[in-house]
Design a protein around this motif. Structure first.
Motif, PDB file in Angstrom:
ATOM      1  N   PRO A  73     -83.198  39.334 -88.238  1.00 20.16           N
ATOM      2  CA  PRO A  73     -82.912  39.087 -89.660  1.00 20.16           C
ATOM      3  C   PRO A  73     -81.471  38.614 -89.822  1.00 20.16           C
ATOM      4  CG  PRO A  73     -84.021  41.189 -89.367  1.00 20.16           C
ATOM      5  CD  PRO A  73     -83.642  40.712 -87.997  1.00 20.16           C
ATOM      6  N   TYR A  74     -81.246  37.732 -90.796  1.00 27.45           N
ATOM      7  CA  TYR A  74     -79.927  37.094 -90.915  1.00 27.45           C
ATOM      8  C   TYR A  74     -79.603  36.871 -92.380  1.00 27.45           C
ATOM      9  CZ  TYR A  74     -76.126  33.926 -89.504  1.00 27.45           C
ATOM     10  OH  TYR A  74     -74.904  33.337 -89.300  1.00 27.45           O
TER      11      TYR A  74
ATOM     12  N   SER B 123     -69.665  40.753-103.581  1.00 32.28           N
ATOM     13  CA  SER B 123     -70.572  41.170-102.513  1.00 32.28           C
ATOM     14  C   SER B 123     -70.073  42.390-101.761  1.00 32.28           C
ATOM     15  CB  SER B 123     -70.759  40.023-101.515  1.00 32.28           C
ATOM     16  OG  SER B 123     -69.559  39.807-100.771  1.00 32.28           O
ATOM     17  N   GLY B 124     -68.798  42.749-101.984  1.00 32.53           N
ATOM     18  CA  GLY B 124     -68.206  43.871-101.267  1.00 32.53           C
ATOM     19  C   GLY B 124     -67.501  43.473 -99.987  1.00 32.53           C
ATOM     20  N   ALA B 125     -67.562  42.180 -99.618  1.00 28.83           N
ATOM     21  CA  ALA B 125     -66.988  41.750 -98.343  1.00 28.83           C
ATOM     22  C   ALA B 125     -65.463  41.748 -98.353  1.00 28.83           C
ATOM     23  CB  ALA B 125     -67.497  40.354 -97.989  1.00 28.83           C
TER      24      ALA B 125
ATOM     25  N   THR C 165     -76.026  40.455 -87.923  1.00 31.18           N
ATOM     26  CA  THR C 165     -77.356  41.060 -87.817  1.00 31.18           C
ATOM     27  C   THR C 165     -77.578  42.209 -88.795  1.00 31.18           C
ATOM     28  OG1 THR C 165     -76.565  42.514 -86.039  1.00 31.18           O
ATOM     29  CG2 THR C 165     -77.554  40.424 -85.397  1.00 31.18           C
ATOM     30  N   GLU C 166     -76.505  42.768 -89.337  1.00 34.97           N
ATOM     31  CA  GLU C 166     -76.640  43.918 -90.242  1.00 34.97           C
ATOM     32  C   GLU C 166     -77.182  43.469 -91.596  1.00 34.97           C
ATOM     33  OE1 GLU C 166     -77.236  47.125 -91.583  1.00 34.97           O
ATOM     34  OE2 GLU C 166     -75.995  47.438 -89.783  1.00 34.97           O
ATOM     35  N   MET C 167     -78.272  44.112 -92.030  1.00 31.21           N
ATOM     36  CA  MET C 167     -78.878  43.750 -93.306  1.00 31.21           C
ATOM     37  C   MET C 167     -78.448  44.679 -94.438  1.00 31.21           C
ATOM     38  SD  MET C 167     -80.470  41.034 -92.536  1.00 31.21           S
ATOM     39  CE  MET C 167     -81.491  40.712 -93.971  1.00 31.21           C
ATOM     40  N   ASP C 168     -77.900  45.825 -94.122  1.00 29.16           N
ATOM     41  CA  ASP C 168     -77.400  46.737 -95.145  1.00 29.16           C
ATOM     42  C   ASP C 168     -76.035  46.242 -95.629  1.00 29.16           C
ATOM     43  OD1 ASP C 168     -75.628  49.183 -95.932  1.00 29.16           O
ATOM     44  OD2 ASP C 168     -77.679  49.945 -96.077  1.00 29.16           O
TER      45      ASP C 168
ATOM     46  N   GLN D 259     -68.319  47.042 -94.439  1.00 30.71           N
ATOM     47  CA  GLN D 259     -67.427  47.813 -93.572  1.00 30.71           C
ATOM     48  C   GLN D 259     -66.975  46.979 -92.375  1.00 30.71           C
ATOM     49  OE1 GLN D 259     -69.433  51.467 -92.516  1.00 30.71           O
ATOM     50  NE2 GLN D 259     -69.568  52.159 -94.642  1.00 30.71           N
ATOM     51  N   HIS D 260     -67.911  46.208 -91.817  1.00 36.24           N
ATOM     52  CA  HIS D 260     -67.535  45.315 -90.704  1.00 36.24           C
ATOM     53  C   HIS D 260     -66.497  44.289 -91.167  1.00 36.24           C
ATOM     54  CE1 HIS D 260     -70.581  47.138 -88.345  1.00 36.24           C
ATOM     55  NE2 HIS D 260     -71.620  46.447 -88.809  1.00 36.24           N
ATOM     56  N   PHE D 261     -66.721  43.709 -92.348  1.00 36.73           N
ATOM     57  CA  PHE D 261     -65.778  42.700 -92.850  1.00 36.73           C
ATOM     58  C   PHE D 261     -64.411  43.318 -93.150  1.00 36.73           C
ATOM     59  CE2 PHE D 261     -69.734  40.369 -94.457  1.00 36.73           C
ATOM     60  CZ  PHE D 261     -69.737  39.495 -93.384  1.00 36.73           C
TER      61      PHE D 261
END
Length: 537
Positions: free
Chosen positions: A156-157, A335-337, A476-479, A485-487
């Motif tokens: 998923p992407y 988006s929270g990014a 790959t993270e869909m949540d 958090q990654h960003f």
């Protein structure tokens, strides 16, 4: 579209009553067919097929010639374009698009699923600077019939559905490109698309002419008969052309910001704000991390501390933007990014003291002339304001003992020497971040995007395994909360490492004559198809 008509004490004031009145008047007026829209932009593009280039001026022209599968509203939700509808499987690994029927290429050939299959897998994914970011997990595309395509994904992407516009993934004709060297195919500069305008003429050094596509699939559109993109070497001449009514629209960067502020006070000229929400543009410096002195993080940080982003924003770009805090623009805050928390701040009071200390620690001691080291700064070939910023950077870095030689190259030479040969110390540029950081920001610092054959990718040649893992996890993270958090961690790491120095979030406003109607109708603005745009006769 908002029309800005005042500028006092360095602060933008929005003339709301005027904007509402003008918007209401435009809404009541029925669009008129015919006429020519004259646009000035700079620099003159090297090619005008954006499947092979992400250069800003290439995109400005090509998005009128080519369509994408999708378009987007101002909330960045997908809308139909060449794809009428779509369905995503429950596991997110299959996306089926139903294509619009009855669409023809500018040469009269029918548009089919084979064109989509070919464009995405053979051209965009391999040759577009953001192709891997947009289409990375797409392993194959099936074409079960002439008007259906099925994208098969390895996983998923989330970003995929935000990157299928004509700007990012233009659909090109398979029958023109198949079996050829794409980049040297004559169609690169004599393009055939399905878009609202057809390529007509390119008089090098002067103009490119596009003509109305009479067989465009959007019934009754475009309204304009012709689009003329003029290339004028001097900024003051461009401004004079706007003032005299010879030029209808001037894209951002073609006119000095101080002149833009003067022109907006004239009764028949406005600044069309908006139309860049989907591209989240950020101005930056790129540092060659494989060459001294910028192979040392302390030197890179010292440069970041030495530059005053507020001064750059207010005094060089006259408020058309705001200081950047990192690689991800606040345009995508919804988006929270985006985050500005936990990020190294360079706009501190003792920033010059910190810069000097870092340079001392890096072993760059001041010589008899007060200088520690010398670098060459390749100024972006995008106009006079970039040269003005280069002069400021030279003065600012001299204060901490870095001698700067400014080098001005024409656009083709700049791309060849910097992006293909990596022969540079530091460059200035701006980048499209897009609606999702994976689509536009990732390419700058993901080590898998170090590719001298693809310009405007990871030109700093920055490689950090932890950064790579975070970019790949965000793919790959869909949540969305976990993706954010990654960003946030990416922003923390990248600002601390400073392989690039992010200067300003840009407001890519256009200057327009008020006879131009419906210029900004999508989050791509002047980089959209302009099929809704018309001029009062």
């Amino acid at each position: 579209m908002l029309l800005i008509k005042s500028w006092k004490n360095g602060v933008r004031a929005l003339a709301l009553a005027s904007a509402v009145s003008l918007a209401a008047g435009a809404a009541m007026a029925a669009p008129q067919r015919g006429g020519t829209l004259v646009v000035t932009t700079t620099p003159e593009p090297a090619i005008i097929t954006n499947a092979l280039s992400s250069a800003p001026t290439t995109a400005e022209l090509a998005t009128k010639i080519f369509d994408g599968l999708l378009e987007y509203d101002f909330d960045l939700n997908p809308k139909p374009s060449l794809a009428e509808s779509w369905e995503i499987s429950p596991d997110g690994k299959t996306i089926t698009f139903k294509l619009r029927q009855g669409v023809v290429w500018h040469d009269g050939k029918p548009f089919t699923s084979a064109d989509v299959q070919f464009s995405l897998m053979k051209v965009v994914k391999e040759y577009h600077p953001r192709g891997k970011g947009n289409l990375g997990p797409v392993t194959s595309i099936d074409a079960p019939d002439a008007h259906t395509v099925v994208l098969n994904l390895a996983h998923p992407y989330a970003p995929l559905m935000k990157g299928l516009s004509s700007l990012e993934t233009p659909i090109v004709p398979k029958h023109v490109y198949e079996g050829t060297d794409f980049r040297n195919n004559p169609a690169v500069n004599n393009p055939i698309g399905t878009g609202p305008f057809k390529f007509a003429k390119w008089e090098k050094g002067n103009f490119i002419e596009l003509q109305r596509n009479e067989k465009y699939w959007r019934e009754g559109k475009p309204y304009l008969d012709r689009l003329i993109f003029r290339f004028i070497a001097d900024s003051s001449t461009r401004a004079a052309g706007v003032e005299r009514g010879e030029i209808d629209v001037a894209t951002f960067g073609t006119i000095n910001p101080v002149e833009m502020r003067r022109l907006e006070e004239l009764p028949n000229i406005s600044i069309a704000k908006g139309g860049y929400e989907a591209i989240a543009p950020v101005m930056m410096l790129e540092l060659n991390t494989k060459r001294a002195p910028f192979d040392d993080k302390r030197v890179r940080q010292a440069v970041a501390y030495a530059l005053d982003r507020n001064f750059i924003t207010k005094n060089i770009w006259y408020g058309f933007g705001k200081p950047a805090v990192g690689p991800i623009s606040s345009f995508v805050k919804g988006s929270g990014a985006f985050t500005d928390q936990g990020i190294l701040k360079f706009d501190v009071k003792d920033r010059l003291d910190i810069a000097n200390r870092l340079l001392d620690e890096a072993g760059l001691k001041r010589g008899a002339n007060g200088m520690r080291t010398k670098i060459v700064h390749d100024v972006a070939p995008f106009g006079e304001d970039w040269r003005r910023m280069g002069e400021y950077i030279k003065q600012a870095l001299a204060r901490v003992g870095i001698e700067v030689e400014l080098r001005n190259r024409d656009y083709p030479t700049f791309v060849r020497e910097v992006h293909n040969k990596y022969d540079f110390d530091m460059t200035s540029t701006w980048s499209i971040g897009m609606a999702d950081p994976i689509l536009g920001v990732q390419r700058q610092t993901w080590s898998k995007n170090i590719n001298p054959e693809v310009p405007f990718a990871n030109v700093s040649q920055y490689s950090n395994p932890e950064v790579d893992k975070l970019w790949e996890a965000a793919q790959t993270e869909m949540d969305q909360a976990k993706r954010s958090q990654h960003f946030h961690k990416l922003q923390e790491l990248l600002v601390a490492d400073s392989p690039l120095i992010w200067l300003m979030e840009m407001d890519l406003v256009a200057v327009q004559n008020d006879k131009v109607q419906d210029l900004i109708t999508s989050p791509l603005g002047v980089r959209g198809g302009l099929y809704d745009t018309w001029v009062k006769q």
